[in-house]
Structures are given as C-alpha cells and as structure tokens.
Design a protein around this motif. Sequence first.
Motif, PDB file in Angstrom:
ATOM      1  N   GLU A 178       0.708  -1.187   0.021  1.00 27.93           N
ATOM      2  CA  GLU A 178      -0.015   0.112  -0.186  1.00 27.93           C
ATOM      3  C   GLU A 178       0.781   1.227  -0.134  1.00 27.93           C
ATOM      4  O   GLU A 178       0.581   2.292  -0.674  1.00 27.93           O
ATOM      5  N   GLN A 179       1.900   1.332   0.854  1.00 28.11           N
ATOM      6  CA  GLN A 179       2.564   2.309   1.048  1.00 28.11           C
ATOM      7  C   GLN A 179       3.466   2.617  -0.535  1.00 28.11           C
ATOM      8  O   GLN A 179       3.419   3.719  -1.053  1.00 28.11           O
ATOM      9  N   ALA A 180       3.875   1.757  -1.261  1.00 26.14           N
ATOM     10  CA  ALA A 180       4.534   1.687  -2.677  1.00 26.14           C
ATOM     11  C   ALA A 180       3.570   2.221  -3.428  1.00 26.14           C
ATOM     12  O   ALA A 180       3.768   3.125  -4.314  1.00 26.14           O
ATOM     13  N   ILE A 181       2.175   1.735  -3.406  1.00 31.34           N
ATOM     14  CA  ILE A 181       1.201   2.400  -4.256  1.00 31.34           C
ATOM     15  C   ILE A 181       0.833   3.866  -4.005  1.00 31.34           C
ATOM     16  O   ILE A 181       0.678   4.624  -5.000  1.00 31.34           O
ATOM     17  N   ARG A 182       0.970   4.172  -2.700  1.00 31.41           N
ATOM     18  CA  ARG A 182       0.858   5.744  -2.333  1.00 31.41           C
ATOM     19  C   ARG A 182       1.891   6.423  -2.805  1.00 31.41           C
ATOM     20  O   ARG A 182       1.401   7.588  -3.228  1.00 31.41           O
ATOM     21  N   ARG A 183       2.930   5.846  -2.624  1.00 29.15           N
ATOM     22  CA  ARG A 183       4.147   6.764  -3.061  1.00 29.15           C
ATOM     23  C   ARG A 183       4.437   6.789  -4.686  1.00 29.15           C
ATOM     24  O   ARG A 183       4.638   7.987  -5.225  1.00 29.15           O
ATOM     25  N   TYR A 184       4.113   5.706  -5.342  1.00 25.11           N
ATOM     26  CA  TYR A 184       4.120   5.882  -6.870  1.00 25.11           C
ATOM     27  C   TYR A 184       3.084   5.627  -7.478  1.00 25.11           C
ATOM     28  O   TYR A 184       3.062   4.319  -8.038  1.00 25.11           O
ATOM     29  N   PRO A 185       1.902   6.386  -7.428  1.00 23.93           N
ATOM     30  CA  PRO A 185       0.470   6.025  -8.230  1.00 23.93           C
ATOM     31  C   PRO A 185       1.012   5.662  -9.624  1.00 23.93           C
ATOM     32  O   PRO A 185       1.473   6.371 -10.252  1.00 23.93           O
ATOM     33  N   CYS A 186       0.143   4.789 -10.073  1.00 25.40           N
ATOM     34  CA  CYS A 186       0.258   4.577 -11.736  1.00 25.40           C
ATOM     35  C   CYS A 186       1.660   4.492 -12.099  1.00 25.40           C
ATOM     36  O   CYS A 186       1.932   4.285 -13.349  1.00 25.40           O
ATOM     37  N   GLN A 187       2.702   3.709 -11.254  1.00 24.15           N
ATOM     38  CA  GLN A 187       3.868   3.675 -11.626  1.00 24.15           C
ATOM     39  C   GLN A 187       4.418   2.273 -11.854  1.00 24.15           C
ATOM     40  O   GLN A 187       5.232   1.760 -12.032  1.00 24.15           O
ATOM     41  N   HIS A 188       3.514   1.297 -11.249  1.00 24.93           N
ATOM     42  CA  HIS A 188       3.771  -0.137 -11.270  1.00 24.93           C
ATOM     43  C   HIS A 188       3.295  -1.003 -12.472  1.00 24.93           C
ATOM     44  O   HIS A 188       2.067  -0.942 -12.773  1.00 24.93           O
ATOM     45  N   ALA A 189       4.072  -1.673 -13.256  1.00 27.29           N
ATOM     46  CA  ALA A 189       3.925  -2.422 -14.414  1.00 27.29           C
ATOM     47  C   ALA A 189       3.218  -3.867 -13.996  1.00 27.29           C
ATOM     48  O   ALA A 189       2.529  -4.344 -14.544  1.00 27.29           O
ATOM     49  N   CYS A 190       3.661  -4.191 -12.517  1.00 26.59           N
ATOM     50  CA  CYS A 190       2.962  -5.531 -12.075  1.00 26.59           C
ATOM     51  C   CYS A 190       3.348  -5.775 -10.764  1.00 26.59           C
ATOM     52  O   CYS A 190       4.297  -5.190 -10.283  1.00 26.59           O
ATOM     53  N   LEU A 191       2.796  -6.713 -10.240  1.00 31.03           N
ATOM     54  CA  LEU A 191       2.832  -7.368  -8.844  1.00 31.03           C
ATOM     55  C   LEU A 191       3.205  -8.757  -9.696  1.00 31.03           C
ATOM     56  O   LEU A 191       2.567  -9.414  -9.935  1.00 31.03           O
ATOM     57  N   ALA A 192       4.641  -9.165  -9.377  1.00 31.50           N
ATOM     58  CA  ALA A 192       5.171 -10.262  -9.740  1.00 31.50           C
ATOM     59  C   ALA A 192       5.469 -11.495  -8.730  1.00 31.50           C
ATOM     60  O   ALA A 192       6.103 -10.937  -7.597  1.00 31.50           O
ATOM     61  N   LEU A 193       5.088 -12.541  -8.839  1.00 29.73           N
ATOM     62  CA  LEU A 193       5.272 -13.396  -7.517  1.00 29.73           C
ATOM     63  C   LEU A 193       5.509 -14.817  -7.920  1.00 29.73           C
ATOM     64  O   LEU A 193       4.829 -15.286  -8.967  1.00 29.73           O
ATOM     65  N   GLU A 194       6.226 -15.520  -7.213  1.00 29.62           N
ATOM     66  CA  GLU A 194       6.391 -16.885  -7.515  1.00 29.62           C
ATOM     67  C   GLU A 194       5.352 -17.464  -6.314  1.00 29.62           C
ATOM     68  O   GLU A 194       5.732 -17.250  -5.017  1.00 29.62           O
ATOM     69  N   PRO A 195       4.328 -18.183  -6.594  1.00 27.05           N
ATOM     70  CA  PRO A 195       3.409 -18.874  -5.747  1.00 27.05           C
ATOM     71  C   PRO A 195       4.109 -19.657  -4.868  1.00 27.05           C
ATOM     72  O   PRO A 195       3.418 -20.108  -3.858  1.00 27.05           O
ATOM     73  N   LEU A 196       5.274 -20.463  -5.240  1.00 28.63           N
ATOM     74  CA  LEU A 196       5.957 -21.306  -4.368  1.00 28.63           C
ATOM     75  C   LEU A 196       7.561 -20.909  -4.651  1.00 28.63           C
ATOM     76  O   LEU A 196       7.949 -21.225  -5.819  1.00 28.63           O
TER      77      LEU A 196
END
Length: 477
Positions: free
Chosen positions: A237-255
Amino acid sequence: MNTRSSIQGLHPAIATPEVEAAIDAVIAGIDQAQSKLTGVRSPDPDKQAAAAATIQTYGEARGRGLWYPLMGSGLGRGALVELTDGSVKYDFITGIGVHAFGHGDLDIIRTAIMAATGDVVMQGNLQCNEDAAAFSEALLSGAADGGERKLAHCFLTNSGALANENALKICMQKTGGAPRVLTFEHCFAGRTTTMAQVGDSAGARQGLALNLEVEHLPYFDPADPEGSTSRAVEQLEQAIRRYPCQHACLALEPLQGEGGFNVAPRSFFQPLMERARAAGIPIWFDEVQSFGRTEAMYRYQWLDLEPDVVTVGKMSQVCATLYTPDMNPNPGLLSATFIGSTASLRVGRRMLERLQAEGAYGEDGRHARLHQAFRRFARQLVESNPEHFPSPHDPGRPASPDEVIGGAGGMMRLTPYGGDATRIKPLLMRMLDAGVIAFSCGHGPVHLRFLPPMGVLTESDIESVLGIVGDVLEEDA
Ligand SMILES: Cc1ncc(COP(=O)(O)O)c(C=O)c1O
C-alpha cells in the motif's frame, strides 16, 4: 507403461510397418542396455581419468568449471543416471527440475524418436509445424477452469527468463510503460539483465547497469502468518501511495524456488492481489520452477487465485507466457526466431498428457502422496539424527521436523546443520560421492533441495536417497 501409446506422432507417410518396427527395435535395444542399471554404482577406474579430462576441458571452454564435476553418459533408468566415469547415481535434481520423467523413460524416448523423423529440428515463430499448436493447446487446456479460458493466450519461447521477459513486457505495455515492479524478497526470475534486477540476489546483478525500479515485499513467514501478511500488504500500500500509476506488475512466485522452496497460502496472496488489482496493477505468477510438479498443474489453480499472466518452464521443456485476453499486447511486442525443438515440443506435451492421465494431481494425487512419503522418511531421519538438525532459528536446540522439512509436491527440502551455507555445499559433494545428486536453495537458512523425477519416482527411491543422506550425515559425526 505402453511405450507405443503415442505412435500417432509419426507422419502418416512415414508410419509404415517397417519404420514402426525399426523404432520398436531401437526401444528394445535401449531397454536392454538399461537393464544393467539397478542401483547406485561406484566409478569405473578405467573411465575416471577420461571423464575428468572432458569435464575439465569443458570447464576451461566455459571459462569456469561446472558446479558439480559430472556429466551424464547418455544412459539412465528412472531416477538413476549413469555418469561418464561409469558411476550410477540417484538424480534428485533433474537438471533443476527439467527431467520430469527421469532418465531413459522409454515412452519419452519413443516420443523424441518420432519427433526426430519430422522434417525440421527447430520450430519458430515465423514458421512452425503442428507441434507448436498442439503444445500450446496442452498448456491452455490445462489452464482452463471448468472449460472457461481466462488465460486464453499462450506465447512460446525457449527459456524461463525469456518467458518472464515477455510477461514483463506485456505488463509494461498494459500499464502504459510503468517503470516499477513489485515483487518479493528471495524471489528468482532468471538471468537476463532485466530479470537479474527483478530477482533478489545481489550477486546476479553485480556489474550490470540497473535500469528498473524494483521493490521487494516481505514473503510469507509460516512462523508469523498474520504478521507477515499484514507487513506485505502495508508495504504494498505504501508503494502504491508513493508511486501511483507507476507499477507495471505485482510479480510473484506462488511457491518460491531458488529462494528456498517457501510455500505460501492463498490467504497471503489474496489481499495483496486485491490491493494491486484495485490500483490497476496486473498480477503475474512466475511458475517457471513450480509448474507441473506440485498438487495441480498450475500452482494458481491449487491456490484458487486468478493471475493475469503466468509463466511456465523447466519440466514443460518449452517455456511459455500465458495471459488473459485483456493483457494481449499489440503486434510487434513478442517474437523470436526459436520456439523450441520439435522433440521438446512433443516431449513437453507428452509429459503433460501423462502426468494428467497417471493421476499426478489432486489432494490425493501421486505428487501429494510422494511428498507425504518424503516427509515421512525425512522425519525418521531428523528424529534419529537430532545432532545434525539444530533449529535454523535457534541453533541451541534440536529442530522440530516442521522446521527442517518443507516444500510441496515435487519440491522437497531438508535443512541439516541449521541451514549453515558453509556446511551444505561440502555435504552435497559427499552426497554426490555416495550416490545422490541434489542441490541447495535458500539465502539463509540454506536447504538441501530435491527436484526428483516425479513422473517415475517411487517411495522406495525416496527411502533409498534419504538413507544415503543419513549415512553421509553419520559419517560426518
Ligand atoms: C521461478 C523462476 N523463474 C525463472 C527462472 C529462469 O528460468 P531459465 O533458467 O529457464 O531461464 C527460474 C530458473 O530457475 C525460476 O526458478
């Protein structure tokens, strides 16, 4: 196993009785040769010097030696592989998760021989044969949920890192060139210049010009499920507040793979995905290592989550980026000369077909049962050798089995010596001498990592391998 089951893979003009009989004869010859591989065998003194010389020459050609001083001879049987020094060992790492049906599986060899009768060795994006379409269909139909195809598209490529590059490009284009990536501590994404920046390993990006803004959120901690989830959500949430509309993706390894076979539940990912979606951030699951080898073909299915983009690799033989219609990029963004070899496309499809037909998946599927067997044998090992299994969190006391046994399905981990990195590599080398090829994972604690050949693995293979690990640990005492 009926190794004739995929004979339909021959072109009708080639599928004469003579050709089929010739393939049968080749398979029978290989079967005969394999019959000599019945268990672990020591090196042959007559072969050792020549084997070592080739390994050294190859190391000099690469500019650095191989991590393990070994090469396969080309003969194997199930979980057993013969090496050029004449030794036979259990392969419990399978080229880091590639050889899902182990060594010399006759049905897989038959599939590859039939592929070799085709007119081209490599297939590409400008020109391909039906093999590319059939493989892509196998990945998409495996991803279909109750017949519904949310991941409707599948772009093939020849490495996990390139599948990930395609995923990131798709996400960036979708978000109008957003320059930042949200991902997780301890993740790994491959070794292109960009993926080396996504991955959480300082060594992998040493000397590279960094041009991507990456934020690593905390991953799930089983010792503190709620705390770790809320810390990750808060940081997101902090990252989104700090950099609105600046993120290309949330990238995750589910395991997580390289990061230590770290398993996380649906309840960890779901709030993060909700927050990201609400901010218009696409969600990309990197399943390059976990694909095919846990309790569902795709880990997102097991977790009952809905990513926008998924990447797969390793055991699939040919790698791929799958995505929803909404993420379909403009023409020109994705392509490359190669998709993969005809044999890789055929073998990849055959492996997926067999895993499904042979009951690999589900709560009580083969993968789940083999994992339970691993935990059972590993528990016996830990309980009978407490001195080798101190708690990674408190070295002053012996670990509970749950602290030192982990993973899911065909991603199995064991943590001797409190996960002390300086002792794990020498242990792996002693295990190699004793007849087991494994590897490590994790950034601390460091674990023994097993990616065994799930398609052919037996409980008795697991028992034998953990027996050897136990002997090697005892020698250390
Ligand atoms: C999760 C994950 N993503 C991407 C990759 C990169 O795949 P490749 O080595 O085929 O480029 C790996 C390889 O280990 C991986 O584990």
